[in-house]
Design an enzyme around this catalytic site. Structure first.
Site, PDB file in Angstrom:
ATOM      1  N   ILE A 195       1.000  -1.172   0.106  1.00 44.27           N
ATOM      2  CA  ILE A 195      -0.189   0.094  -0.084  1.00 44.27           C
ATOM      3  C   ILE A 195       1.011   1.337  -0.044  1.00 44.27           C
ATOM      4  CG2 ILE A 195      -2.040  -1.260   0.999  1.00 44.27           C
ATOM      5  CD1 ILE A 195      -1.217   0.070   3.787  1.00 44.27           C
ATOM      6  N   THR A 198       4.066   0.814   1.330  1.00 42.91           N
ATOM      7  CA  THR A 198       4.811   0.568   2.438  1.00 42.91           C
ATOM      8  C   THR A 198       6.300  -0.102   1.855  1.00 42.91           C
ATOM      9  OG1 THR A 198       3.396  -1.737   2.405  1.00 42.91           O
ATOM     10  CG2 THR A 198       3.172   0.040   4.198  1.00 42.91           C
ATOM     11  N   ASN A 237      15.286  -2.308   4.251  1.00 43.83           N
ATOM     12  CA  ASN A 237      15.667  -1.319   3.336  1.00 43.83           C
ATOM     13  C   ASN A 237      15.468  -0.058   3.991  1.00 43.83           C
ATOM     14  OD1 ASN A 237      15.506   0.805   1.266  1.00 43.83           O
ATOM     15  ND2 ASN A 237      14.945  -0.431  -0.167  1.00 43.83           N
ATOM     16  N   GLN A 292       8.783   5.511   5.491  1.00 50.45           N
ATOM     17  CA  GLN A 292       7.650   5.378   6.231  1.00 50.45           C
ATOM     18  C   GLN A 292       7.568   5.950   7.512  1.00 50.45           C
ATOM     19  OE1 GLN A 292       4.902   2.320   6.195  1.00 50.45           O
ATOM     20  NE2 GLN A 292       5.547   3.199   4.170  1.00 50.45           N
ATOM     21  N   GLY A 318       9.036  -4.155  11.650  1.00 47.15           N
ATOM     22  CA  GLY A 318       8.065  -3.420  10.952  1.00 47.15           C
ATOM     23  C   GLY A 318       8.213  -1.897  11.323  1.00 47.15           C
ATOM     24  N   VAL A 319       7.814  -1.107  10.452  1.00 50.12           N
ATOM     25  CA  VAL A 319       7.921   0.404  10.918  1.00 50.12           C
ATOM     26  C   VAL A 319       6.652   1.147  10.279  1.00 50.12           C
ATOM     27  CG1 VAL A 319      10.367   0.250  10.516  1.00 50.12           C
ATOM     28  CG2 VAL A 319       9.031   0.588   8.445  1.00 50.12           C
ATOM     29  N   GLU A 360       3.739   1.643  11.673  1.00 43.53           N
ATOM     30  CA  GLU A 360       2.734   2.538  12.675  1.00 43.53           C
ATOM     31  C   GLU A 360       4.065   3.299  13.329  1.00 43.53           C
ATOM     32  OE1 GLU A 360       0.487  -0.463  11.033  1.00 43.53           O
ATOM     33  OE2 GLU A 360      -0.283   1.188  12.023  1.00 43.53           O
TER      34      GLU A 360
END
Lengths: 172, 328, 734
Positions: free
Chosen positions: C464, C466, C627, C634, C698-699, C701
């Site tokens: 989306i 991301t 990455n 993000q 994960g980044v 939020e």
């Protein structure tokens, strides 16, 4: 040009002439079709995006005679005779337009939906040649919303590409 | 959008002959098409005036400038004569909308923008401006953006233009042409207060076309400021805006112009407030008095009392900036 | 050997970049076919009541109008709740579009007008007349705060003795914070294009974060098992709005089924305000501390709004029980039902607003205890998630504080409010902590290397914006030692191996782990294949004995033979491996979370109240970063969201009409380019061997969490005014 109102349903089509991405196009359009809907629905040029349809987001930005406009707020029929450049018309045979290349290099997008509008707007900004400081660039790119929030990278990409474009002149 | 017929006359007379009760002139289209798509306006005939000879900016015999109605907003702001002699006009234009919209919108069309009142813009809610007699939910509803001056029981909407605030301050004139011939309307008399006919934004007749805006010779180029306060840094309508211009003789004020945007159904200007400044030293105390006078009749709604204080401070700030020399 | 070497960890350009900058990336409303019909939705004017009559005669009479679909003529749909309960459904009875004549909220879809062109459908929709029987409605959370009920998923149980400890604490802070309704407003509006296939099956292009979620939903609601395929190769932003199937999807399918033709339904921007949103909240915090600012007692009570048909629950107060060390904690979370649509997860759901209130309250405590706000956080640092009583698998928050503060220049900040000024501008500096869960969900992936040596990896996940395409390509390329160009990652197709919803910052963790494992399984198959040939130098070698690099498999011991993968598959033919990866058992013994420290400088015009954020530094601990360029983007995007939350965003509702009124992008203010300063994102080094095999958290939020608080705290530092109601508009500072 005059075209009369039919009794019901859609108004009758008019013929218009566009120079679209360098190509002469004779097109039949209904008067109530916007330039944006002509591009997206009739011509399959879906690179130009619809984000709000009311001139409030800039996703639909295209260049008309080298100037950036919101294609959602212009009737196609009003552009009869104009030279229209969309994001599909920017890249040359030798690869990406310098602004497109800068956007890739600086990761100046995430979802990509506002991107064609940002790029066309930035090319229009280069043509205007009115923004010289970083704050002026920010102000003059404020007609293009990016909900992903890639603004700093967008700014960096434009700053990177502008000298090349100014060197080239011309209108995309 | 309701179906309409499309006409593109080449001459003004031809355009006027096409005009009628269900017709609209279209130039930039930035507001008209927006309204048509929102199902708020339903013209059956669109008269595209873009081929009319109204694109020139020409000097007037009096020493002012006559701006053709089709001159684009960006084109106007960047015209060297405007930049040099009427920077207030340029600044007001550049404070409004977005670069894309300014490239499309015309001078004449800018005068005819409709309000951004939430209720006017939602066809599913009552609005006296849109449907006479249906009521005004804004008066006791969401009215943070709304009028503090000159409102009526029927309507508390504000005029959204920035350019018009500068034109009001400078005392421009609107040139029109209609079936009854040509006329000039003082800017102060062009827009209306809502009273009990809020659906009438201005005093144009139904078939009358704005052909030009005339700027008077005095442009206050050395000492003017346009200050716009809004909810984000750009691309937003004004909560309050101020066009301020001073004619200074050393530290003394020879003449002053102040107009407010975002506070009334039309750009708000009060000559008495300006006169208070004449002969005074250009200093905050004098500016505050003028602000006080300008806002004397202000009436807050439940959600916008802050606008009175904000306008007061903005006037003082803008006059101060003008006194210090037009900001570059 | 390290299967997570370069290109993992490199700041590579997005693999989908060229498609996006040339306008070739196609989104849900951009797939066409001859004869495609266009549907426009007609929405309710009232907030509660009954539809008495829908008069569509005028619309239907227009040449080119094909159908006006209403609850009276729609095709059959499931009648029980279960089939409508998608993967992100809240507790209760999901909304069923065009199900019956009940009006549950203002903006509810009541009819779909289908015509040969978009313009005609829009015109015809304006001619549909609806008569209602209106009933009294309530949309104001403050009016029903006494009628709230416990959320179905209660917050963590109380611990210690809050009341006693609070009463005894020498320093106390009590405050109430309010946050408004916000809407996701991705730039692409929700749209579905449904191709009616010759065999009666449906090929659906939808704007969604979960193609398989939509596929299952449609199969269940319409009884079309095995006949639905959903595609979403590109999604123009979502931020949670695509976690549930939105109503344009079933409406487009209804029309396609009824007409046996292909149909597209594209929502207008106004209609983007007629489904899920971030709920309004009212939060009360009580913090008790000793004289040094060490927390003795903490209570956080939140009230959220929900619809009358579902109980939307998010983790709003939980963070207050885990972010700092405190023995006496009491958390409360209640919901009040209104005549509105059900809220929906929106970027960092719960945390964006809950941590805002907590981190503002911590700033209040810092002033009450006369401790530097950063020092206060350090004094209350916790290695343990107090809600669970478990240690964190990794928590480099201290490094975030140190590196962020250093880069920002926090040490130069004077503590007293209103101590920095430049002309009319008051300058303020504020900071806050951010926290988000590090989740992992079961996911599958398939890796296939064809006879030309090209690797295709796939999973039914989404990108989306991301960077999924790019990150997965990097993970696969690293695992098989291939150049990026030799790898293609496919997603957004319900026919691909199972993937969870793309949300919660869990995609790299979940799908990335599956991609990694699938590629490792493929290595074994490549080795097996190489060993098939007689006298292969690889005979007897195990995976430990070989390395994959530069497109080859190489023996790590003499004779160091290297064999191009292309040559292996040239003999064996294409090879394929598909795996399903479940979260590891080891996770159960640990708490897992990402953290951040956000530092913000603002300039406030003292007289006019305008606030400009002038500088932001966000230091993030999120494990291994696949990455840094796309991940940094993000974080920056999250910061922009936080600035919008702090200063701009608010959906205004007229409670008399029960209707959102600023339903457009001119008056729903998203930040524009001119609002955004330079933003610096720092990833601190964090190693985690528990969270998943990648060590990656994960980044998506974490970037937003804490930002609004840091801005509000900076505004306090600048002005001495504590604004406890978002957004901080200039009128609140006059």
């Amino acid at each position: 040009m005059s075209q009369n109102l039919p009794a019901a349903g859609a108004p009758a089509a008019c013929r218009i002439l566009l120079e679209l991405n360098g190509e002469r196009r004779e097109l039949e359009v209904q008067p109530w079709t916007t330039l944006l809907d002509l591009l997206r629905d009739q011509l399959g040029l879906s690179g130009t995006k619809k984000g709000c349809d009311h001139g409030q987001c800039g996703a639909c930005t295209v260049l008309v005679d080298g100037r950036r406009i919101n294609s959602c707020l212009s009737l196609a029929v009003m552009q009869d005779g104009a030279k229209v450049t969309t994001v599909e018309g920017l890249a040359g045979a030798d690869g990406l337009h310098p602004m497109q290349a800068a956007f890739v290099r600086h990761d100046a997008f995430q979802c990509g939906y506002c991107t064609p509008g940002q790029i066309c707007s930035a090319v229009g900004l280069a043509n205007e040649n009115r923004a010289h400081t970083r704050d002026e660039l920010r102000e003059q790119m404020s007609g293009n919303l990016c909900r992903c929030g890639a603004y700093p990278n967008i700014l960096a990409a434009i700053e990177d590409a502008l000298p090349t474009l100014r060197g080239q002149g011309g209108d995309a | 959008m309701t179906p309409f017929s499309y006409h593109r006359p080449e001459a003004i007379d031809e355009a006027l002959a096409l005009a009628g009760p269900d017709s609209r002139f279209i130039a930039g289209g930035t507001n008209l098409l927006d309204l048509m798509k929102e199902n708020l306006l339903h013209p059956r005939r669109l008269i595209d005036i873009n081929r009319l000879p109204l694109r020139e900016i020409t000097p007037t015999p009096e020493g002012g400038l006559l701006i053709g109605a089709l001159v684009g907003n960006a084109e106007l702001a960047w015209d060297p004569r405007i930049e040099a002699r009427y920077p207030l006009v340029a600044k007001a234009i550049l404070a409004g909308a977005s670069p894309q919209l300014r490239n499309m919108a015309s001078t004449g069309g800018n005068l005819l923008q409709r309000t951004r009142c939430y209720y006017f813009y939602d066809a599913q809610t009552p609005c006296n401006k849109r449907e006479p007699g249906s009521g005004c939910p804004a008066r006791d509803g969401l009215n943070r953006m709304h009028a503090i001056l000159g409102a009526s029981d029927a309507c508390v909407a504000v005029h959204p233009s920035d350019l018009c605030v500068a034109l009001a301050a400078l005392g421009a004139q609107v040139h029109t042409q209609g079936p009854q011939g040509k006329r000039r309307i003082d800017f102060a008399d062009f827009h209306r207060l809502p009273d009990d006919e809020p659906w009438r934004d201005n005093n144009l007749d139904e078939r009358e076309l704005v052909t030009a805006v005339e700027l008077p010779p005095q442009g206050y180029a050395g000492h003017c400021a346009y200050l716009k306060l809004r909810d984000r840094a750009s691309y937003a309508f004004a909560l309050v805006s101020v066009a301020a211009a001073l004619d200074l003789d050393g530290e003394r004020i020879r003449g002053a112009r102040i107009a407010l945007g975002g506070v009334a159904h039309k750009p708000w200007r009060l000559v008495e407030a300006e006169q208070l400044l004449c002969g005074r030293r250009a200093e905050p105390a004098a500016f505050a008095e003028a602000a006080e006078r300008l806002l004397q009749s202000a009436q807050p709604l439940a959600g916008n009392a802050f606008k009175i204080e904000l306008a007061r401070r903005a006037i003082v700030r803008a006059l101060g900036e003008a006194a210090g020399g037009t900001p570059r | 050997m390290n299967t997570l070497a370069a290109p993992v960890g490199q700041p590579l350009a997005r693999v989908d970049g060229p498609l996006k900058v040339t306008g070739q990336a196609r989104y849900a409303a951009e797939f066409g076919a001859p004869g495609l019909l266009h549907g426009v939705v007609v929405c309710s004017r009232i907030a509660r009541g009954q539809v008495l009559r829908i008069d569509a005669r005028e619309a239907e009479a227009l040449d080119g109008v094909v159908l006006v679909l209403t609850h009276e003529n729609r095709p059959p749909v499931a009648s029980y709740d279960k089939p409508y309960q998608d993967d992100d459904a809240a507790d209760g009875s999901p909304f069923r579009p065009l199900f019956n004549d009940r009006v549950l909220y203002s903006g509810q879809p009541l009819a779909l007008v289908v015509a040969e062109t978009r313009e005609l459908a829009r015109h015809a929709a304006s001619l549909v007349r609806i008569e209602y029987r209106q009933e009294p409605h309530q949309t104001d959370l403050l009016a029903v705060r006494e009628q709230a009920h416990e959320a179905p998923e209660p917050p963590p149980a109380p611990r210690g003795d809050f009341a006693g400890a609070f009463a005894a604490a020498p320093v106390r802070v009590e405050c109430e914070y309010q946050t408004p309704v916000e809407h996701h407003n991705p730039m692409e509006t929700h749209a579905s294009t449904v191709f009616y296939q010759a065999d009666g099956g449906l090929l659906v292009h939808d704007k969604t974060q979960g193609v398989q979620n939509c596929q299952r939903y449609l199969e269940q609601v319409f009884g079309l098992q095995g006949r639905i395929r959903v595609l979403a190769p590109f999604v123009g932003g979502a931020f949670g709005s695509g976690l549930r199937p939105q109503y344009q999807l079933p409406l487009a399918v209804m029309a396609a089924l009824k007409l046996q033709r292909s149909v597209r339904v594209e929502l207008s921007r106004q209609q983007m305000f007629t489904f899920g949103y971030r709920p309004r909240s009212l939060q009360r915090l009580r913090l008790g501390a000793d004289r040094d600012g060490r927390l003795q007692a903490l209570a956080h009570q939140a009230l959220g709004q929900t619809s009358r048909f579902e109980d939307f629950t998010e983790h709003e107060v939980d963070w207050s029980g885990m972010l700092y060390a405190c023995d006496n904690v009491q958390l409360g979370y209640r919901l009040a039902a209104l005549d509105v649509y059900t809220p929906l997860d929106m970027r960092a759901p719960g945390a964006a607003i809950g941590v805002f209130a907590l981190e503002c309250a911590m700033d209040e405590l810092a002033y009450a205890a006369s401790v530097d706000p950063l020092e206060l956080r350090l004094r209350n640092y916790s290695e343990v998630n107090g809600n669970q009583g478990k240690r964190y698998s990794s928590k480099e928050l201290r490094a975030c504080y140190v590196q962020g503060a250093e880069r920002f220049g926090w040490a130069q900040r004077p503590q007293a409010p209103r101590s920095l000024r430049e002309g009319n501008q008051l300058i303020g500096m504020g900071m806050a902590t951010g926290v988000w869960e590090a989740l992992q969900m079961p996911a599958s992936a398939r890796a296939c290397i064809d006879a030309d040596g090209r690797l295709q990896v796939s999973s039914a996940t989404a990108d989306i914006g991301t960077g999924t395409y790019t990150a997965m390509t990097q993970i696969a390329a690293a695992a098989l030692g291939l150049p990026m160009e030799a790898v293609e990652f496919r997603l957004g197709d319900s026919n691909l191996p199972q993937a969870p919803l793309e949300g919660g910052s869990a995609t790299v963790s979940s799908v990335g782990s599956a991609v990694h494992q699938a590629c490792l399984a493929l290595r074994q198959k490549l080795l097996d294949a190489a060993q098939q040939s007689p006298a292969s130098p690889f005979t007897g070698a195990s995976l430990d004995d070989v390395a994959f690099a530069n497109g080859s498999m190489r023996l790590k011991r003499p004779p160091y033979t290297a064999l191009a993968l292309e040559r292996i598959v040239g003999v064996s033919g294409a090879l394929e491996a598909e795996v399903r990866v479940e979260p590891g058992e080891q996770r159960k013994n640990w708490a897992t979370a990402t953290h951040s420290a956000v530092f913000v400088e603002v300039r406030v015009d003292e007289e006019l109240g305008t606030v400009k954020v002038s500088r932001v530094v966000s230091a993030v601990a999120a494990g291994r970063v696949v990455n840094p360029q796309t991940a940094g983007n993000q974080i920056v995007g999250g910061v922009v969201w936080g600035i919008g939350q702090a200063l701009h965003e608010e959906t205004l509702i007229d409670h008399r009409l029960g209707r959102y009124m600023n339903h457009n992008l001119a008056e729903y203010h998203l930040p524009v380019q001119a609002d955004i300063p330079s933003i610096e994102a720092i990833f601190v080094e964090e190693h985690d061997s528990v969270v998943n095999a990648l060590g990656s958290k994960g980044v998506g939020e974490i970037g937003i969490v804490g930002v609004a608080a840091a801005v509000a705290n900076a505004v306090y530092h600048a002005t001495g005014k504590r604004v406890r109601e978002l957004p901080i508009t200039l009128d609140k500072l006059l």
